[in-house]
Design a protein around this motif. Structure first.
Motif, PDB file in Angstrom:
ATOM      1  N   ASP A  39     110.930 -13.262 -43.219  1.00  0.00           N
ATOM      2  CA  ASP A  39     110.270 -14.323 -43.976  1.00  0.00           C
ATOM      3  C   ASP A  39     111.304 -14.944 -44.907  1.00  0.00           C
ATOM      4  OD1 ASP A  39     107.888 -13.559 -42.784  1.00  0.00           O
ATOM      5  OD2 ASP A  39     107.293 -12.283 -44.473  1.00  0.00           O
ATOM      6  N   PHE A  40     111.255 -16.259 -45.038  1.00  0.00           N
ATOM      7  CA  PHE A  40     112.184 -16.960 -45.918  1.00  0.00           C
ATOM      8  C   PHE A  40     111.404 -17.836 -46.893  1.00  0.00           C
ATOM      9  CE2 PHE A  40     114.592 -16.084 -42.078  1.00  0.00           C
ATOM     10  CZ  PHE A  40     115.767 -15.547 -42.596  1.00  0.00           C
ATOM     11  N   TYR A  41     111.815 -17.800 -48.149  1.00  0.00           N
ATOM     12  CA  TYR A  41     111.225 -18.625 -49.203  1.00  0.00           C
ATOM     13  C   TYR A  41     112.352 -19.391 -49.895  1.00  0.00           C
ATOM     14  CZ  TYR A  41     107.484 -15.181 -48.579  1.00  0.00           C
ATOM     15  OH  TYR A  41     106.524 -14.349 -48.043  1.00  0.00           O
ATOM     16  N   ALA A  42     112.058 -20.596 -50.349  1.00  0.00           N
ATOM     17  CA  ALA A  42     113.087 -21.394 -51.005  1.00  0.00           C
ATOM     18  C   ALA A  42     112.489 -22.220 -52.131  1.00  0.00           C
ATOM     19  CB  ALA A  42     113.774 -22.312 -49.993  1.00  0.00           C
ATOM     20  N   VAL A  43     113.337 -22.524 -53.107  1.00  0.00           N
ATOM     21  CA  VAL A  43     112.908 -23.338 -54.244  1.00  0.00           C
ATOM     22  C   VAL A  43     114.045 -24.283 -54.633  1.00  0.00           C
ATOM     23  CG1 VAL A  43     113.712 -21.690 -55.999  1.00  0.00           C
ATOM     24  CG2 VAL A  43     111.851 -23.280 -56.544  1.00  0.00           C
ATOM     25  N   TYR A  44     113.650 -25.440 -55.085  1.00  0.00           N
ATOM     26  CA  TYR A  44     114.605 -26.442 -55.560  1.00  0.00           C
ATOM     27  C   TYR A  44     114.139 -26.931 -56.924  1.00  0.00           C
ATOM     28  CZ  TYR A  44     117.098 -30.780 -56.158  1.00  0.00           C
ATOM     29  OH  TYR A  44     117.882 -31.775 -56.669  1.00  0.00           O
ATOM     30  N   PRO A  45     115.017 -27.026 -57.943  1.00  0.00           N
ATOM     31  CA  PRO A  45     116.431 -26.645 -57.932  1.00  0.00           C
ATOM     32  C   PRO A  45     116.598 -25.131 -57.883  1.00  0.00           C
ATOM     33  CG  PRO A  45     115.758 -27.217 -60.151  1.00  0.00           C
ATOM     34  CD  PRO A  45     114.590 -27.533 -59.258  1.00  0.00           C
ATOM     35  N   LYS A  46     117.837 -24.674 -58.032  1.00  0.00           N
ATOM     36  CA  LYS A  46     118.078 -23.231 -57.958  1.00  0.00           C
ATOM     37  C   LYS A  46     117.419 -22.522 -59.137  1.00  0.00           C
ATOM     38  CE  LYS A  46     122.483 -22.887 -60.477  1.00  0.00           C
ATOM     39  NZ  LYS A  46     123.884 -22.444 -60.408  1.00  0.00           N
ATOM     40  N   THR A  47     117.162 -21.256 -58.973  1.00  0.00           N
ATOM     41  CA  THR A  47     116.490 -20.480 -60.012  1.00  0.00           C
ATOM     42  C   THR A  47     117.326 -20.438 -61.289  1.00  0.00           C
ATOM     43  OG1 THR A  47     117.427 -18.458 -59.109  1.00  0.00           O
ATOM     44  CG2 THR A  47     115.213 -19.063 -58.379  1.00  0.00           C
ATOM     45  N   ARG A  48     116.633 -20.293 -62.416  1.00  0.00           N
ATOM     46  CA  ARG A  48     117.249 -20.298 -63.738  1.00  0.00           C
ATOM     47  C   ARG A  48     116.236 -19.718 -64.706  1.00  0.00           C
ATOM     48  NH1 ARG A  48     115.769 -26.380 -63.349  1.00  0.00           N
ATOM     49  NH2 ARG A  48     113.988 -26.542 -64.763  1.00  0.00           N
ATOM     50  N   ASP A  49     116.541 -19.677 -65.983  1.00  0.00           N
ATOM     51  CA  ASP A  49     115.546 -19.285 -66.972  1.00  0.00           C
ATOM     52  C   ASP A  49     114.367 -20.256 -66.885  1.00  0.00           C
ATOM     53  OD1 ASP A  49     117.127 -17.247 -67.847  1.00  0.00           O
ATOM     54  OD2 ASP A  49     117.910 -18.312 -69.600  1.00  0.00           O
ATOM     55  N   GLY A  50     113.174 -19.720 -66.716  1.00  0.00           N
ATOM     56  CA  GLY A  50     111.989 -20.560 -66.601  1.00  0.00           C
ATOM     57  C   GLY A  50     111.664 -20.988 -65.190  1.00  0.00           C
ATOM     58  N   LEU A  51     112.531 -20.684 -64.220  1.00  0.00           N
ATOM     59  CA  LEU A  51     112.268 -20.989 -62.812  1.00  0.00           C
ATOM     60  C   LEU A  51     112.722 -19.793 -61.988  1.00  0.00           C
ATOM     61  CD1 LEU A  51     111.467 -22.841 -60.470  1.00  0.00           C
ATOM     62  CD2 LEU A  51     113.768 -23.832 -60.558  1.00  0.00           C
ATOM     63  N   THR A  52     111.764 -19.056 -61.453  1.00  0.00           N
ATOM     64  CA  THR A  52     112.092 -17.833 -60.718  1.00  0.00           C
ATOM     65  C   THR A  52     111.459 -17.846 -59.341  1.00  0.00           C
ATOM     66  OG1 THR A  52     110.167 -16.636 -61.606  1.00  0.00           O
ATOM     67  CG2 THR A  52     112.219 -16.532 -62.878  1.00  0.00           C
ATOM     68  N   LEU A  53     112.047 -17.051 -58.439  1.00  0.00           N
ATOM     69  CA  LEU A  53     111.551 -16.881 -57.078  1.00  0.00           C
ATOM     70  C   LEU A  53     111.626 -15.400 -56.736  1.00  0.00           C
ATOM     71  CD1 LEU A  53     110.698 -17.879 -54.241  1.00  0.00           C
ATOM     72  CD2 LEU A  53     113.133 -18.273 -53.757  1.00  0.00           C
ATOM     73  N   ASP A  54     110.490 -14.805 -56.428  1.00  0.00           N
ATOM     74  CA  ASP A  54     110.429 -13.394 -56.065  1.00  0.00           C
ATOM     75  C   ASP A  54     110.704 -13.261 -54.563  1.00  0.00           C
ATOM     76  OD1 ASP A  54     109.795 -10.784 -55.435  1.00  0.00           O
ATOM     77  OD2 ASP A  54     107.975 -10.726 -56.639  1.00  0.00           O
ATOM     78  N   PRO A  55     111.826 -12.649 -54.155  1.00  0.00           N
ATOM     79  CA  PRO A  55     112.139 -12.544 -52.729  1.00  0.00           C
ATOM     80  C   PRO A  55     111.108 -11.736 -51.946  1.00  0.00           C
ATOM     81  CG  PRO A  55     114.088 -12.097 -54.063  1.00  0.00           C
ATOM     82  CD  PRO A  55     112.912 -12.105 -54.998  1.00  0.00           C
ATOM     83  N   ALA A  56     110.433 -10.800 -52.596  1.00  0.00           N
ATOM     84  CA  ALA A  56     109.491  -9.945 -51.885  1.00  0.00           C
ATOM     85  C   ALA A  56     108.201 -10.675 -51.520  1.00  0.00           C
ATOM     86  CB  ALA A  56     109.169  -8.710 -52.733  1.00  0.00           C
ATOM     87  N   THR A  57     107.745 -11.571 -52.374  1.00  0.00           N
ATOM     88  CA  THR A  57     106.439 -12.214 -52.176  1.00  0.00           C
ATOM     89  C   THR A  57     106.508 -13.728 -52.045  1.00  0.00           C
ATOM     90  OG1 THR A  57     106.056 -12.444 -54.556  1.00  0.00           O
ATOM     91  CG2 THR A  57     105.347 -10.378 -53.511  1.00  0.00           C
ATOM     92  N   GLY A  58     107.631 -14.335 -52.416  1.00  0.00           N
ATOM     93  CA  GLY A  58     107.726 -15.785 -52.433  1.00  0.00           C
ATOM     94  C   GLY A  58     107.078 -16.412 -53.647  1.00  0.00           C
TER      95      GLY A  58
END
Length: 373
Positions: A127-146
Motif C-alpha cells: 500500500d502506498f500513501y502520499a501527501v503534498y507538500p512534504k511532511t513537516r511540523d503540523g503536517l504528518t503522514l502515518d505510513p502504517a495507516t495513511g
C-alpha cells in the motif's frame, strides 16, 4: 549493483526518479532491492511553490491548472516498503522539469540519497500513501495507516507581489489587483493499495487530489470608493461547521476528513481600496469538509476617518419562487475544489454574488448560481 532511474507523470503532477543503487545478487525476487518508481497524476522545503495556472477547457469542461514548480516536494510512505539502506517507511521526492497544464506533469528525484525499495517476496502486496507538500511540523503522514494530519490557519494574509487581470468590457471593465494564495496550505493526497511489483512492472501510479476547499473572491464597487480593512468567511453562531484548524483524513479519501480542533472563521486583514474600475482578487483556503449551514461572507471597510462599517451576506438561496426547491437553503461547497465568487456592490447597497465551481471534475455543480440579497 544495479542503478535504477525513474521518470513520472505528475498531477498537478508529480513524478519520482529514484537515483539510488541497490544490490540484487542472490535475490530470488527479481525486483527485490530495486528502487520503487512512481507515476502520478492529479485530478486537478517548508513552503510549497505550486501555483494556480490558466483556465483550460477540455471536452467542454473548464478547469484551472494547478501547476508544479521546480523544487516542490512530496512525501510517499508505505507500511510494507522500506527506504533503501536506511530503513523507515517514508521518503521525500522532489519535482524537477515540470510542464504546465491539466494535468501538470513533471519528473522527480529523491530528496535524500535513498528512496523506497521493493522487498524480496514476489507475492507480497504493498500500500502506498502520499501527501503534498512534504511532511513537516503540523503536517504528518502515518505510513502504517495513511492517516494525514494537517491544519488550515484561521488568519490568512495577503502576501507576495500582486499581479493584475482585467475583466469585462467597455464601461464595465474592471482591473483587479490579484494576490496569489499561500500554497503552503494547498494540500493534496493520494493512495494506491494492493500493489505487487510484478503487476506494476516496477511502477506505482498515484493520483493526487486536493485536501482543501478554496474560495477565490473578486471584489469591486459599482459606484463609491471603498477602503477595505478586513474580510471574513465564517459559519453562523450555533453551527458545528469548522472552516479552519486541524483536520485528519486518510490519504486519498476526502470522505474521511474530520475537524479535530477547529475555528468557525477565516480572516484576511487588508488595507485595500476598490472602485468601479479597480477591483481586488484574493483566495482563501478552508477545511476540506462539506458545510451544513449557510456560510457568511463579511467585509469591513472605513466609514469616514475614524469609524468602520461592516457589510455581510449569507450564502444561501433566496426565498423567492425562482429558487424552486432550494428556496432559503444553504449553498453547500463540496470539499476538494475551488469556487470563484464575484461580488459587486450595487447602488442600492445590495450585494450581487455569482458563484461558479472551477473544477467540475471534483464536484457535481450546477452552472453559475446568482444570488441577490
Amino acid at each position: 549493483m544495479r542503478k535504477s532511474r525513474t521518470i513520472l507523470l505528475a498531477c498537478a503532477a508529480i513524478a519520482c526518479a529514484a537515483l539510488t543503487t541497490g544490490c540484487t545478487k542472490g535475490r530470488i525476487f527479481s525486483h527485490g532491492g530495486e528502487a520503487i518508481r512512481f507515476t502520478t497524476a492529479s485530478g486537478g522545503g517548508y513552503t510549497t511553490k505550486t501555483v494556480y495556472g490558466d483556465d483550460v477547457e477540455t471536452d467542454g469542461v473548464k478547469k484551472q491548472a494547478l501547476n508544479w514548480v521546480d523544487g516542490d516536494v512530496i512525501t510517499i510512505a508505505s507500511p510494507q516498503a522500506e527506504v533503501q539502506n536506511v530503513g523507515g517507511h517514508a521518503s521525500n521526492y522532489v519535482i524537477v522539469s515540470p510542464t504546465a497544464g491539466v494535468p501538470s506533469k513533471a519528473s522527480v528525484q529523491n530528496e535524500d540519497v535513498n528512496g523506497l525499495e521493493w522487498g524480496d517476496d514476489a507475492d507480497a502486496t504493498y500500500d502506498f500513501y502520499a501527501v503534498y507538500p512534504k511532511t513537516r511540523d503540523g503536517l504528518t503522514l502515518d505510513p502504517a495507516t495513511g492517516l494525514v494530519t494537517a491544519a488550515i490557519p484561521a488568519e490568512q494574509a495577503l502576501t507576495g507581489t500582486a499581479t493584475s487581470k482585467t475583466a469585462g468590457e467597455g464601461d464595465g471593465t474592471v482591473t483587479y489587483k490579484v494576490y496569489a494564495p499561500d500554497m503552503a496550505y494547498a494540500y493534496m493526497t493520494a493512495a494506491t493499495k494492493n500493489v505487487t511489483a510484478t503487476e506494476e512492472a516496477n511502477a506505482v501510479s498515484l493520483t493526487f487530489n486536493p485536501a482543501f476547499t478554496a474560495f477565490e473572491f473578486n471584489v469591486s464597487s459599482q459606484d463609491d470608493e471603498i477602503e477595505l480593512t478586513q474580510f471574513q468567511i465564517l459559519s453562523p453562531e450555533g453551527s458545528s461547521d469548522k472552516l479552519a484548524g486541524t483536520f485528519t483524513m486518510t490519504a486519498g479519501s476526502l470522505a474521511t476528513a474530520t475537524a479535530t480542533a477547529g475555528g468557525a472563521s477565516v480572516t484576511v486583514p487588508m488595507t485595500e481600496t476598490v472602485t468601479a474600475a479597480q477591483g481586488l482578487t484574493f483566495t482563501v483556503f478552508t477545511l476540506p469538509i462539506l458545510n451544513e449551514d449557510a456560510l457568511r461572507v463579511r467585509f469591513t471597510s472605513k466609514d469616514g476617518d475614524e469609524d468602520t462599517k461592516t457589510s455581510w451576506i449569507d450564502l444561501k438561496y433566496s426565498d423567492s419562487e425562482a429558487a424552486g426547491d432550494n428556496a432559503g437553503k444553504a449553498l453547500q461547497f463540496q470539499a476538494g475544489h475551488k469556487y470563484r465568487i464575484n461580488m459587486l456592490k450595487l447602488p442600492s447597497n445590495q450585494w450581487k454574488i455569482t458563484i461558479a465551481a472551477v473544477f467540475k471534475e471534483w464536484v457535481d455543480a450546477e452552472d453559475e448560481v446568482v444570488i441577490y440579497i
